[in-house]
Design a protein around this motif. Structure first.
Motif, PDB file in Angstrom:
ATOM      1  N   ASN A 122       8.927  15.057   5.444  1.00  0.00           N
ATOM      2  CA  ASN A 122      10.219  15.074   4.362  1.00  0.00           C
ATOM      3  C   ASN A 122       9.952  13.200   4.080  1.00  0.00           C
ATOM      4  O   ASN A 122      10.318  12.418   4.872  1.00  0.00           O
ATOM      5  CB  ASN A 122      11.433  15.041   4.865  1.00  0.00           C
ATOM      6  N   GLY A 123       9.695  13.141   2.785  1.00  0.00           N
ATOM      7  CA  GLY A 123       9.575  11.496   2.271  1.00  0.00           C
ATOM      8  C   GLY A 123      10.833  11.141   1.886  1.00  0.00           C
ATOM      9  O   GLY A 123      11.816  11.782   1.951  1.00  0.00           O
ATOM     10  N   PRO A 124      10.705   9.707   1.760  1.00  0.00           N
ATOM     11  CA  PRO A 124      12.061   8.865   1.356  1.00  0.00           C
ATOM     12  C   PRO A 124      12.560   9.562  -0.162  1.00  0.00           C
ATOM     13  O   PRO A 124      12.058  10.029  -0.906  1.00  0.00           O
ATOM     14  CB  PRO A 124      11.540   7.549   1.237  1.00  0.00           C
ATOM     15  N   ILE A 133      11.289   8.928  -3.731  1.00  0.00           N
ATOM     16  CA  ILE A 133      10.098   9.797  -4.372  1.00  0.00           C
ATOM     17  C   ILE A 133      10.453  11.428  -4.816  1.00  0.00           C
ATOM     18  O   ILE A 133       9.730  12.057  -4.981  1.00  0.00           O
ATOM     19  CB  ILE A 133       8.912   9.775  -3.619  1.00  0.00           C
ATOM     20  N   GLN A 134      11.811  11.864  -4.349  1.00  0.00           N
ATOM     21  CA  GLN A 134      12.056  13.175  -4.242  1.00  0.00           C
ATOM     22  C   GLN A 134      11.881  13.786  -5.736  1.00  0.00           C
ATOM     23  O   GLN A 134      11.557  14.812  -5.903  1.00  0.00           O
ATOM     24  CB  GLN A 134      13.203  13.304  -3.707  1.00  0.00           C
ATOM     25  N   HIS A 135      12.336  12.959  -6.621  1.00  0.00           N
ATOM     26  CA  HIS A 135      12.481  13.821  -7.831  1.00  0.00           C
ATOM     27  C   HIS A 135      10.879  13.858  -8.524  1.00  0.00           C
ATOM     28  O   HIS A 135      10.724  15.049  -9.142  1.00  0.00           O
ATOM     29  CB  HIS A 135      13.414  12.661  -8.995  1.00  0.00           C
ATOM     30  N   GLN A 136      10.221  12.882  -8.349  1.00  0.00           N
ATOM     31  CA  GLN A 136       9.010  12.859  -8.520  1.00  0.00           C
ATOM     32  C   GLN A 136       8.185  14.126  -7.902  1.00  0.00           C
ATOM     33  O   GLN A 136       7.353  14.817  -8.509  1.00  0.00           O
ATOM     34  CB  GLN A 136       7.885  11.425  -8.700  1.00  0.00           C
ATOM     35  N   LEU A 137       8.317  14.209  -6.633  1.00  0.00           N
ATOM     36  CA  LEU A 137       7.657  15.256  -5.926  1.00  0.00           C
ATOM     37  C   LEU A 137       8.167  16.529  -6.430  1.00  0.00           C
ATOM     38  O   LEU A 137       7.184  17.245  -6.480  1.00  0.00           O
ATOM     39  CB  LEU A 137       8.298  15.004  -4.617  1.00  0.00           C
ATOM     40  N   ILE A 186       0.950  -1.238  -0.035  1.00  0.00           N
ATOM     41  CA  ILE A 186      -0.014  -0.032  -0.065  1.00  0.00           C
ATOM     42  C   ILE A 186       1.037   1.299   0.079  1.00  0.00           C
ATOM     43  O   ILE A 186       1.895   1.285   0.520  1.00  0.00           O
ATOM     44  CB  ILE A 186      -0.738   0.008   1.106  1.00  0.00           C
ATOM     45  N   GLY A 187       0.389   2.300  -0.862  1.00  0.00           N
ATOM     46  CA  GLY A 187       1.094   3.417  -0.807  1.00  0.00           C
ATOM     47  C   GLY A 187       0.083   4.621  -0.644  1.00  0.00           C
ATOM     48  O   GLY A 187      -0.712   4.594  -0.972  1.00  0.00           O
ATOM     49  N   VAL A 188       0.619   5.641   0.286  1.00  0.00           N
ATOM     50  CA  VAL A 188      -0.150   6.751   0.630  1.00  0.00           C
ATOM     51  C   VAL A 188       0.692   8.070   0.532  1.00  0.00           C
ATOM     52  O   VAL A 188       1.927   8.073   1.087  1.00  0.00           O
ATOM     53  CB  VAL A 188      -0.993   6.574   1.920  1.00  0.00           C
ATOM     54  N   ILE A 189       0.170   9.041  -0.121  1.00  0.00           N
ATOM     55  CA  ILE A 189       1.190  10.456  -0.202  1.00  0.00           C
ATOM     56  C   ILE A 189      -0.108  11.615   0.290  1.00  0.00           C
ATOM     57  O   ILE A 189      -1.113  11.504  -0.433  1.00  0.00           O
ATOM     58  CB  ILE A 189       1.670  10.430  -1.391  1.00  0.00           C
ATOM     59  N   ILE A 190       0.453  12.349   0.943  1.00  0.00           N
ATOM     60  CA  ILE A 190      -0.538  13.419   1.339  1.00  0.00           C
ATOM     61  C   ILE A 190       0.190  14.632   1.106  1.00  0.00           C
ATOM     62  O   ILE A 190       1.420  15.031   1.658  1.00  0.00           O
ATOM     63  CB  ILE A 190      -0.971  13.329   2.937  1.00  0.00           C
ATOM     64  N   ARG A 191      -0.433  15.804   0.298  1.00  0.00           N
ATOM     65  CA  ARG A 191       0.144  16.950  -0.111  1.00  0.00           C
ATOM     66  C   ARG A 191      -0.832  17.991   0.032  1.00  0.00           C
ATOM     67  O   ARG A 191      -1.922  17.848  -0.128  1.00  0.00           O
ATOM     68  CB  ARG A 191       0.782  16.856  -1.478  1.00  0.00           C
ATOM     69  N   ASP A 192      -0.147  19.453   0.145  1.00  0.00           N
ATOM     70  CA  ASP A 192      -1.156  20.614   0.125  1.00  0.00           C
ATOM     71  C   ASP A 192      -1.573  21.001  -1.219  1.00  0.00           C
ATOM     72  O   ASP A 192      -1.022  20.568  -1.890  1.00  0.00           O
ATOM     73  CB  ASP A 192      -0.633  21.559   1.297  1.00  0.00           C
ATOM     74  N   SER A 193      -1.776  22.238  -1.281  1.00  0.00           N
ATOM     75  CA  SER A 193      -2.321  22.700  -2.575  1.00  0.00           C
ATOM     76  C   SER A 193      -1.222  23.041  -3.420  1.00  0.00           C
ATOM     77  O   SER A 193      -1.240  23.319  -4.760  1.00  0.00           O
ATOM     78  CB  SER A 193      -3.183  24.139  -2.633  1.00  0.00           C
ATOM     79  N   CYS A 194      -0.069  23.437  -2.647  1.00  0.00           N
ATOM     80  CA  CYS A 194       1.403  23.760  -3.413  1.00  0.00           C
ATOM     81  C   CYS A 194       2.273  22.492  -3.901  1.00  0.00           C
ATOM     82  O   CYS A 194       3.110  22.733  -4.293  1.00  0.00           O
ATOM     83  CB  CYS A 194       2.095  24.773  -2.484  1.00  0.00           C
ATOM     84  N   GLY A 195       1.672  21.429  -3.461  1.00  0.00           N
ATOM     85  CA  GLY A 195       2.358  20.033  -3.683  1.00  0.00           C
ATOM     86  C   GLY A 195       3.420  19.802  -2.566  1.00  0.00           C
ATOM     87  O   GLY A 195       4.261  19.086  -2.800  1.00  0.00           O
ATOM     88  N   GLN A 196       3.372  20.800  -1.447  1.00  0.00           N
ATOM     89  CA  GLN A 196       4.098  20.213  -0.551  1.00  0.00           C
ATOM     90  C   GLN A 196       4.013  19.004   0.267  1.00  0.00           C
ATOM     91  O   GLN A 196       2.689  18.741   0.762  1.00  0.00           O
ATOM     92  CB  GLN A 196       4.267  21.417   0.583  1.00  0.00           C
ATOM     93  N   PHE A 197       4.893  18.248   0.405  1.00  0.00           N
ATOM     94  CA  PHE A 197       4.815  17.001   1.139  1.00  0.00           C
ATOM     95  C   PHE A 197       4.484  16.949   2.716  1.00  0.00           C
ATOM     96  O   PHE A 197       5.072  17.635   3.281  1.00  0.00           O
ATOM     97  CB  PHE A 197       6.252  16.027   0.908  1.00  0.00           C
ATOM     98  N   LEU A 198       3.474  16.373   3.036  1.00  0.00           N
ATOM     99  CA  LEU A 198       3.203  16.523   4.369  1.00  0.00           C
ATOM    100  C   LEU A 198       3.398  15.133   4.961  1.00  0.00           C
ATOM    101  O   LEU A 198       3.642  15.191   6.368  1.00  0.00           O
ATOM    102  CB  LEU A 198       1.467  16.764   4.550  1.00  0.00           C
ATOM    103  N   ALA A 199       2.704  13.924   4.611  1.00  0.00           N
ATOM    104  CA  ALA A 199       2.961  12.732   4.895  1.00  0.00           C
ATOM    105  C   ALA A 199       3.135  11.658   3.932  1.00  0.00           C
ATOM    106  O   ALA A 199       2.464  12.042   2.835  1.00  0.00           O
ATOM    107  CB  ALA A 199       1.955  12.376   6.177  1.00  0.00           C
ATOM    108  N   GLY A 200       3.832  10.395   4.069  1.00  0.00           N
ATOM    109  CA  GLY A 200       3.628   9.526   3.287  1.00  0.00           C
ATOM    110  C   GLY A 200       3.622   8.093   3.938  1.00  0.00           C
ATOM    111  O   GLY A 200       4.104   7.898   5.101  1.00  0.00           O
TER     112      GLY A 200
END
Length: 313
Positions: free
Chosen positions: A295-297, A300-304, A175-189
């Motif tokens: 801060n995610g692993p 995924i940083q490039h895609q983020l 399972i994969g989950v990614i949470i971001r705000d309206s600016c694309g800022q990583f909040l949790a994964g």
């Protein structure tokens, strides 16, 4: 594009012993003359029947194909390999029709019919070739696909993308989950590996449920869930709980969404769900549940960054 290996093997076998030439029939005990009935000059082997026979070479000449094949070729298998290696599609189609026609014509001759002239044979082969090409679907014109990147939600809303993955070799499901705000800022994964053997529909529903639970842990109020599992999304939206396994999970998701001040679920294409997919695949490498905050692993940083830049402008 080269001819696939399976077709090459099939062609090789056919050219080796697949046509009932006079020599082949004679070697199998049938009382027939092994000499070629067209030219009466040589034993009718497969190479002779499809290439060396002067009468057959006249058919190749009438089709304007004779000069395309190296004259030093001494075996029909060499000719077939040359045709396939050089991607001569029309010549390959013509070759197989000639092979079929020789076989059919041979059968007529054995049952007492007379041999037709090379010109008549060529006209019949050409007509069959043209009819065959008309029956084939037109070649596909490659269409440039337009990639749909992740879109940020409206200000004040967070977007949760979820995805499920099934692994082979007893690796379970992910399972994969990614949470971001309206600016694309990583909040949790989140990446979560399950040992159980679940269907694709169940694992996608579990991923959505995990996304809702992670949002509850973080105290979020306004969320939108995105998933590329269209059937599961439609089931949640319509509140239809079908199936003994997935139905219970969908019932739980509906309840979780209603507990937020604003909680919606929408379908998204796979192209805009890539980070969640990467985290689901990453679950293969871990045991249990792994959560990242702020801060995610690295994987995924490039895609983020790419999707964040798109979301901002």
């Amino acid at each position: 594009m080269k001819v696939p290996s399976k077709i090459r093997i099939f062609a090789w076998r056919v050219c080796k012993n697949g046509l009932p030439t006079m020599s082949t029939l004679h070697s199998r005990g049938l009382i027939v003359n092994p000499i070629c009935p067209r030219c009466n000059g040589s034993h009718e082997t497969i190479t002779h029947a499809l290439w060396d026979c002067p009468n057959i070479q006249e058919i190749w000449r009438l089709g304007d194909y004779l000069d395309l094949i190296p004259r030093m070729a001494s075996d029909i298998r060499e000719i077939m390999l040359f045709i396939m290696d050089n991607d001569l599609t029309n010549l390959l189609e013509f070759f197989w029709i000639v092979a079929w026609y020789v076989c059919w014509h041979q059968n007529k001759y054995i049952h007492g019919d007379t041999m037709e002239s090379e010109h008549d044979v060529f006209c019949q082969i050409k007509r069959l070739h043209d009819e065959t090409k008309q029956l084939l679907p037109p070649p596909r014109v490659p269409v440039e696909s337009t990639q749909v990147l992740w879109q940020g939600p409206e200000a004040g809303i967070v977007k949760i993308n979820t995805d499920g993955a099934t692994f082979d070799q007893d690796r379970g499901t992910g399972i994969g989950v990614i949470i971001r705000d309206s600016c694309g800022q990583f909040l949790a994964g989140l990446s979560h590996r399950n040992r159980g053997d679940f269907s694709a529909e169940v694992i996608e529903a579990l991923a959505i449920q995990e996304g809702c639970l992670l949002a509850k842990e973080m105290g979020l109020c306004h969320i939108v869930i995105e998933s590329d599992a269209q059937n599961v999304v439609l089931a949640v939206q319509s509140k239809r709980y079908e199936g003994p396994n997935v139905g219970n999970i969908i019932y739980s998701i509906v309840g979780l969404l209603s507990s937020f001040s604003m909680g919606h679920i929408i379908y998204c294409p796979c192209d805009s769900n890539k980070v969640a997919h990467m985290l689901a695949q990453h679950a293969r490498e871990i045991d249990g549940r792994r959560v990242w905050r702020n801060n995610g692993p690295a994987l995924i940083q490039h895609q983020l960054r790419r999707e964040g830049m798109h979301a901002r402008g």
